[in-house]
Motif scaffolding. Structure first.
Motif, mmCIF file in Angstrom:
data_model
loop_
_atom_site.group_PDB
_atom_site.id
_atom_site.type_symbol
_atom_site.label_atom_id
_atom_site.label_comp_id
_atom_site.label_asym_id
_atom_site.label_seq_id
_atom_site.Cartn_x
_atom_site.Cartn_y
_atom_site.Cartn_z
ATOM 1 N N ARG A 61 0.830 -1.208 0.000
ATOM 2 C CA ARG A 61 0.000 0.000 0.000
ATOM 3 C C ARG A 61 0.862 1.255 0.000
ATOM 4 N N ALA A 62 1.971 1.216 0.739
ATOM 5 C CA ALA A 62 2.865 2.378 0.783
ATOM 6 C C ALA A 62 3.484 2.640 -0.586
ATOM 7 N N TYR A 63 3.907 1.570 -1.272
ATOM 8 C CA TYR A 63 4.494 1.758 -2.596
ATOM 9 C C TYR A 63 3.442 2.205 -3.603
ATOM 10 N N HIS A 64 2.219 1.730 -3.441
ATOM 11 C CA HIS A 64 1.129 2.199 -4.295
ATOM 12 C C HIS A 64 1.020 3.714 -4.212
ATOM 13 N N SER A 65 1.108 4.253 -3.003
ATOM 14 C CA SER A 65 1.042 5.700 -2.809
ATOM 15 C C SER A 65 2.277 6.400 -3.372
ATOM 16 N N SER A 66 3.453 5.811 -3.141
ATOM 17 C CA SER A 66 4.702 6.428 -3.591
ATOM 18 C C SER A 66 4.787 6.532 -5.108
ATOM 19 N N LEU A 67 4.117 5.623 -5.805
ATOM 20 C CA LEU A 67 4.172 5.638 -7.264
ATOM 21 C C LEU A 67 3.549 6.902 -7.858
ATOM 22 N N THR A 68 2.785 7.641 -7.058
ATOM 23 C CA THR A 68 2.237 8.912 -7.527
ATOM 24 C C THR A 68 3.357 9.865 -7.925
#
Length: 201
Positions: A108-115
């Motif tokens: 979930r954290a990487y999902h956000s970071s991909l922004t």
């Protein structure tokens, strides 16, 4: 399968991601058809995500000449971007609820970071969007497996998660995205190796 068996299994698999993974006797899990289906499905899914991350790493390398992590250590340290933690997957005191939850939360954290990557590479918006969707789906798959195994979900406080840093310059933004992708690739490699080991028992 019992919580104790799963604890021994995953504790053995994930305590040292970069070493050869040695499994314990896993008669209960290896004979579980649903669990094996989960492994094979998400092994391929993780491989696909790894490939998409690698494709974005090549774009960052070709576009910004940011290719080697060791050359960027000082800037990386100043940005404060850290690897999503997996320490709850280590050691003999391993708890399956905590480990699965930490993997889920890391995704979930990487999902956000991909922004940040999408903002840096607008021409790759479609690939980044697909990567975010796949990352969310893999996280959901793991959550579903936790529930299917009858484990208790652990949710860690949001304040423990490092927010995405503010980049003071375009160069820092470029380096930040390079680091995010490199960290994500390492995170995925750990998950991939664990799934592959289990699938070949």
């Amino acid at each position: 399968c019992s919580s104790g068996t799963l604890s021994l299994l995953l504790g053995t698999l994930l305590w040292a991601p970069w070493r050869v993974l040695h499994g314990a006797p896993l008669a209960e899990l290896s004979g579980d058809q649903d669990f094996q289906l989960f492994l094979h499905k998400n092994l391929e899914f993780t491989r696909k995500i790894k490939g998409d991350v690698a494709a974005l790493q090549r774009v960052v390398c070709d576009t910004f000449q940011l290719c080697k992590e060791e050359e960027l250590l000082l800037v990386q340290q100043s940005l404060g971007i850290t690897q999503a933690p997996l320490e709850r997957c280590h050691g003999r005191a391993f708890q399956p609820e905590s480990c699965f939850s930490q993997i889920r939360d890391g995704l979930r954290a990487y999902h956000s970071s991909l922004t940040a990557v999408a903002e840096l590479l607008p021409e790759q918006a479609s690939l980044v969007e697909t990567l975010q969707l796949d990352t969310a789906n893999l996280s959901s798959n793991i959550q579903q497996q936790v529930e299917d195994l009858g484990l208790t979900t652990v949710t860690y406080p949001t304040e423990d998660q490092s927010p995405l840093p503010t980049f003071p310059s375009s160069f820092h933004h470029q380096v930040g995205c390079f680091v995010i992708l490199a960290n994500f690739q390492r995170f995925l490699e750990t998950a991939y190796r664990a799934l592959r080991h289990l699938a070949h028992l």
